[in-house]
Write an enzyme that holds these catalytic residues in place. Sequence first.
Site, PDB file in Angstrom:
ATOM      1  N   ASP A  12      34.527  26.718  53.846  1.00 45.79           N
ATOM      2  CA  ASP A  12      35.473  25.615  53.841  1.00 45.79           C
ATOM      3  C   ASP A  12      35.684  25.229  55.310  1.00 45.79           C
ATOM      4  OD1 ASP A  12      37.719  23.914  52.919  1.00 45.79           O
ATOM      5  OD2 ASP A  12      38.927  25.413  53.971  1.00 45.79           O
ATOM      6  N   ASP A  14      38.628  22.872  56.822  1.00 49.39           N
ATOM      7  CA  ASP A  14      39.998  22.740  57.304  1.00 49.39           C
ATOM      8  C   ASP A  14      40.821  23.984  56.992  1.00 49.39           C
ATOM      9  OD1 ASP A  14      39.778  19.895  58.152  1.00 49.39           O
ATOM     10  OD2 ASP A  14      39.352  19.622  56.022  1.00 49.39           O
ATOM     11  N   ASP A 170      40.532  29.280  52.871  1.00 54.05           N
ATOM     12  CA  ASP A 170      41.902  29.534  53.317  1.00 54.05           C
ATOM     13  C   ASP A 170      42.942  29.138  52.287  1.00 54.05           C
ATOM     14  OD1 ASP A 170      43.512  26.767  54.506  1.00 54.05           O
ATOM     15  OD2 ASP A 170      41.426  26.604  53.891  1.00 54.05           O
TER      16      ASP A 170
END
Length: 229
Positions: A12, A14, A170
Amino acid sequence: MSNLGTISVIFDLDGTLVDSEPNYYEASRELLAEHGVEYTWADNEQYVGIGTQETLATWKDRYGIGVPVAELLTELDRRYLALARADTHVFPEMRKLVEQLHEAGVPMAVASGSSRAAIDAILAGTGLDTHLTSVVSADEVAQGKPAPDVFLAAAALLGAEPADCVVLEDAAPGATAAHAAGMRCIAIPYVTAHADAPAFTAADLFLPGGQAEFTARAAWDYLASVSRP
């Protein structure tokens, strides 16, 4: 072939590779202020890990914004890219891991809920594009996270079987998407207050302290432990 066997790694972007959330928050705050909405960091935390298109559609309904999502996306991207090009911070241990995986010849991809323009700008501005050349945006698949589409598309781009892919995420929607894709997941919560989310606690490697706890060595050791010849 690396000593990680058939493993492929999907990142991922961001909140995982880069700390872009402050820039997204500021761009979002400015955009919503134009429509008479006061938007706080606590509000923003609700949308961490959710694709931009889905977030804008939610705002449109929640705040009664009479502007098409496509127009909102164009304006948000314009504001975000101006901030992102000026300053985007790569998490140091993540950069170290990307460099180590690249040196070892491990296939890697980025799968993100951001627009393709935003992803490309971030990777180019941080120099990560040198090693991360396979990219899938949620704009390019039918459904964003928590649906598995973006991760399955990344695996197909790498020519990898989902079972051989490990996702670094995240946010809980991303961890859910990884498992729905049949992939392993290393979970590094950006919002550590969300660390008790079921999608995180079910992760294959769970680092509840987030980036403060993450190390390239720990990630490498885990990848080595699940690799097959």
